[in-house]
Design a protein around this motif. Structure first.
Motif, PDB file in Angstrom:
ATOM      1  N   ALA A  73      42.921  46.837 -20.294  1.00  0.00           N
ATOM      2  CA  ALA A  73      43.108  46.126 -19.025  1.00  0.00           C
ATOM      3  C   ALA A  73      42.379  44.780 -19.006  1.00  0.00           C
ATOM      4  O   ALA A  73      42.524  44.009 -18.065  1.00  0.00           O
ATOM      5  N   GLY A  74      41.569  44.521 -20.046  1.00  0.00           N
ATOM      6  CA  GLY A  74      40.819  43.266 -20.104  1.00  0.00           C
ATOM      7  C   GLY A  74      39.574  43.254 -19.246  1.00  0.00           C
ATOM      8  O   GLY A  74      39.056  42.192 -18.902  1.00  0.00           O
ATOM      9  N   TYR A  75      39.059  44.433 -18.892  1.00  0.00           N
ATOM     10  CA  TYR A  75      37.837  44.505 -18.080  1.00  0.00           C
ATOM     11  C   TYR A  75      36.613  44.299 -18.968  1.00  0.00           C
ATOM     12  O   TYR A  75      36.533  44.835 -20.074  1.00  0.00           O
ATOM     13  N   PHE A  76      35.643  43.547 -18.466  1.00  0.00           N
ATOM     14  CA  PHE A  76      34.369  43.397 -19.164  1.00  0.00           C
ATOM     15  C   PHE A  76      33.524  44.658 -18.970  1.00  0.00           C
ATOM     16  O   PHE A  76      33.559  45.276 -17.903  1.00  0.00           O
ATOM     17  N   MET A  77      32.764  45.005 -19.998  1.00  0.00           N
ATOM     18  CA  MET A  77      31.858  46.154 -19.932  1.00  0.00           C
ATOM     19  C   MET A  77      30.441  45.660 -20.191  1.00  0.00           C
ATOM     20  O   MET A  77      30.156  45.111 -21.255  1.00  0.00           O
ATOM     21  N   SER A  78      29.585  45.828 -19.187  1.00  0.00           N
ATOM     22  CA  SER A  78      28.214  45.346 -19.284  1.00  0.00           C
ATOM     23  C   SER A  78      27.287  46.524 -19.553  1.00  0.00           C
ATOM     24  O   SER A  78      27.284  47.502 -18.805  1.00  0.00           O
ATOM     25  N   PHE A  79      26.523  46.425 -20.622  1.00  0.00           N
ATOM     26  CA  PHE A  79      25.644  47.529 -21.036  1.00  0.00           C
ATOM     27  C   PHE A  79      24.200  47.210 -20.663  1.00  0.00           C
ATOM     28  O   PHE A  79      23.726  46.087 -20.826  1.00  0.00           O
ATOM     29  N   ALA A  80      23.517  48.240 -20.165  1.00  0.00           N
ATOM     30  CA  ALA A  80      22.132  48.107 -19.689  1.00  0.00           C
ATOM     31  C   ALA A  80      21.189  48.861 -20.628  1.00  0.00           C
ATOM     32  O   ALA A  80      21.618  49.436 -21.641  1.00  0.00           O
TER      33      ALA A  80
ATOM     34  N   GLY B  60      30.963  54.911 -18.687  1.00  0.00           N
ATOM     35  CA  GLY B  60      32.050  55.767 -19.163  1.00  0.00           C
ATOM     36  C   GLY B  60      31.892  56.131 -20.622  1.00  0.00           C
ATOM     37  O   GLY B  60      30.930  55.751 -21.289  1.00  0.00           O
ATOM     38  N   ASP B  61      32.874  56.871 -21.131  1.00  0.00           N
ATOM     39  CA  ASP B  61      32.853  57.260 -22.544  1.00  0.00           C
ATOM     40  C   ASP B  61      33.747  56.326 -23.359  1.00  0.00           C
ATOM     41  O   ASP B  61      34.250  55.314 -22.839  1.00  0.00           O
ATOM     42  N   ALA B  62      33.945  56.658 -24.628  1.00  0.00           N
ATOM     43  CA  ALA B  62      34.742  55.798 -25.503  1.00  0.00           C
ATOM     44  C   ALA B  62      36.202  55.743 -25.055  1.00  0.00           C
ATOM     45  O   ALA B  62      36.841  54.693 -25.122  1.00  0.00           O
ATOM     46  N   ALA B  63      36.741  56.865 -24.568  1.00  0.00           N
ATOM     47  CA  ALA B  63      38.139  56.877 -24.115  1.00  0.00           C
ATOM     48  C   ALA B  63      38.323  55.925 -22.931  1.00  0.00           C
ATOM     49  O   ALA B  63      39.308  55.181 -22.858  1.00  0.00           O
ATOM     50  N   MET B  64      37.358  55.920 -22.008  1.00  0.00           N
ATOM     51  CA  MET B  64      37.441  55.001 -20.869  1.00  0.00           C
ATOM     52  C   MET B  64      37.268  53.555 -21.332  1.00  0.00           C
ATOM     53  O   MET B  64      37.904  52.645 -20.788  1.00  0.00           O
ATOM     54  N   ALA B  65      36.425  53.338 -22.339  1.00  0.00           N
ATOM     55  CA  ALA B  65      36.237  51.978 -22.864  1.00  0.00           C
ATOM     56  C   ALA B  65      37.554  51.429 -23.402  1.00  0.00           C
ATOM     57  O   ALA B  65      37.844  50.238 -23.259  1.00  0.00           O
ATOM     58  N   GLU B  66      38.359  52.297 -23.984  1.00  0.00           N
ATOM     59  CA  GLU B  66      39.662  51.846 -24.486  1.00  0.00           C
ATOM     60  C   GLU B  66      40.599  51.477 -23.340  1.00  0.00           C
ATOM     61  O   GLU B  66      41.351  50.506 -23.424  1.00  0.00           O
ATOM     62  N   ILE B  67      40.534  52.235 -22.239  1.00  0.00           N
ATOM     63  CA  ILE B  67      41.337  51.906 -21.049  1.00  0.00           C
ATOM     64  C   ILE B  67      40.886  50.558 -20.473  1.00  0.00           C
ATOM     65  O   ILE B  67      41.713  49.695 -20.148  1.00  0.00           O
ATOM     66  N   CYS B  68      39.570  50.370 -20.367  1.00  0.00           N
ATOM     67  CA  CYS B  68      39.033  49.104 -19.852  1.00  0.00           C
ATOM     68  C   CYS B  68      39.421  47.933 -20.752  1.00  0.00           C
ATOM     69  O   CYS B  68      39.804  46.860 -20.263  1.00  0.00           O
ATOM     70  N   ALA B  69      39.326  48.140 -22.053  1.00  0.00           N
ATOM     71  CA  ALA B  69      39.668  47.075 -23.004  1.00  0.00           C
ATOM     72  C   ALA B  69      41.134  46.682 -22.871  1.00  0.00           C
ATOM     73  O   ALA B  69      41.475  45.490 -22.857  1.00  0.00           O
TER      74      ALA B  69
ATOM     75  N   ALA C  57      21.927  59.089 -24.861  1.00  0.00           N
ATOM     76  CA  ALA C  57      23.037  58.211 -24.470  1.00  0.00           C
ATOM     77  C   ALA C  57      24.078  58.011 -25.567  1.00  0.00           C
ATOM     78  O   ALA C  57      24.740  56.976 -25.605  1.00  0.00           O
ATOM     79  N   GLN C  58      24.244  58.985 -26.445  1.00  0.00           N
ATOM     80  CA  GLN C  58      25.217  58.807 -27.527  1.00  0.00           C
ATOM     81  C   GLN C  58      26.631  58.485 -27.011  1.00  0.00           C
ATOM     82  O   GLN C  58      27.308  57.612 -27.573  1.00  0.00           O
ATOM     83  N   PRO C  59      27.113  59.124 -25.932  1.00  0.00           N
ATOM     84  CA  PRO C  59      28.450  58.751 -25.426  1.00  0.00           C
ATOM     85  C   PRO C  59      28.557  57.270 -25.046  1.00  0.00           C
ATOM     86  O   PRO C  59      29.607  56.653 -25.251  1.00  0.00           O
ATOM     87  N   LEU C  60      27.457  56.702 -24.527  1.00  0.00           N
ATOM     88  CA  LEU C  60      27.458  55.266 -24.201  1.00  0.00           C
ATOM     89  C   LEU C  60      27.540  54.423 -25.461  1.00  0.00           C
ATOM     90  O   LEU C  60      28.240  53.416 -25.508  1.00  0.00           O
TER      91      LEU C  60
END
Length: 291
Positions: free
Chosen positions: A205-212, A194-203, A220-223
């Motif tokens: 909600a307390g969801y972990f974000m795993s980066f590859a 997702g993008d930064a806006a989605m990362a804020e939604i995930c954060a 991949a600048q949006p990542l």
């Protein structure tokens, strides 16, 4: 890069000083033995791997491999692209099982029952990768995909296991279904896309974000923007090996021993030292998968 280099494994990176886990790998799709892969990874400070199931055969293999190796934790699931193949059949046979007949909803229920049984095992730490994939599945397969995803959420909650999400071109629907069903206590967005806006939604909600490794790609600048806003206590690192090999080795086979390459790139984006990010990631992965 000369074509023959594609088959040359990338060199061992400089070892990490703080040991970390590869939160998502597919050892069953990599060259060589599990022992070789684990030894090579451990030699550069990657001392734990999460082996991810994508179908019944792969989930059984993940559970068996985790039972046999202290350094391996398993997750079990039917991949979002697997559910429609079970229900509708797979005439082209592009999955690893070859061509398959349509089994309908009954076949999906039977497969989900086996995932449920595997999810109860103590060395199985997560249910996944599950979710939605609109890149490969057309409208005809979406109902099967969604039914499977909702069932996996329920299984993860009942067994108190992490939920590992595969979200490809389906952000809004994945987030909506998690809200509707109620997400498990520990939810991981694998190969966060997702993008930064989605990362804020995930954060929130307390969801972990795993980066590859794709976080290192030029386009991949949006990542990287998403990683920049993701709280350090919710960030994981993964290979998704043999896929998504980090730059400068893109196009060659990925493996858990290349985690340091991605982690160093991530530390730069987050403005943290390598050791700071490794310390956070190690603790986060253990928390996410309950080991």
């Amino acid at each position: 890069m000369a074509p023959q280099d594609k088959n040359t494994p990338p060199p061992l990176p400089e070892p990490l000083r703080v040991a970390v886990a590869d939160s998502h790998t597919h050892l069953d799709m990599q060259e060589g033995t599990v022992e070789e892969a684990l030894a090579k990874a451990a030699s550069v400070g990657v001392t734990t791997v999460v082996q991810v199931g994508c179908d019944l055969a792969g989930s059984r293999w993940a559970a068996d491999t985790a039972a046999a190796h202290d350094a391996v934790h398993a997750t079990v699931a039917l991949h979002p692209n697997e559910a429609p193949r079970i229900v509708l059949g797979d005439p082209d046979g592009w999955s690893r099982q070859g061509a398959r007949e349509a089994g309908g909803d009954a076949a999906l229920d039977a497969a989900l029952d086996e995932i449920d049984a595997l999810a109860a095992l103590p060395h199985v730490r997560g249910v996944g990768e599950t979710g939605l994939d609109y890149f490969r599945t057309g409208p005809d397969g979406m109902a099967a995909q969604e039914r499977s995803f909702r069932a996996h959420i329920e299984i993860a909650k009942r067994h108190d296991k992490a939920l590992v999400i595969h979200d490809r071109e389906a952000h809004d629907d994945v987030l909506r279904i998690l809200r509707e069903e109620g997400a498990p206590e520990r939810t991981v967005f694998h190969c966060y896309s997702g993008d930064a806006a989605m990362a804020e939604i995930c954060a929130a909600a307390g969801y972990f974000m795993s980066f590859a490794g794709n976080v290192t790609f030029k386009n991949a600048q949006p990542l990287r923007d998403a990683l920049a806003v993701a709280p350090a206590e919710l960030v994981l690192v993964e290979t998704d090996a043999p896929f998504l090999t980090p730059a400068p080795y893109r196009g060659r086979a990925n493996a858990p021993y290349l985690i340091p390459v991605t982690l160093r790139a991530m530390a730069e984006v987050k403005g943290l030292t390598e050791d700071e990010l490794a310390t956070a990631v190690a603790a986060n992965t253990a928390r996410a998968f309950g080991y």
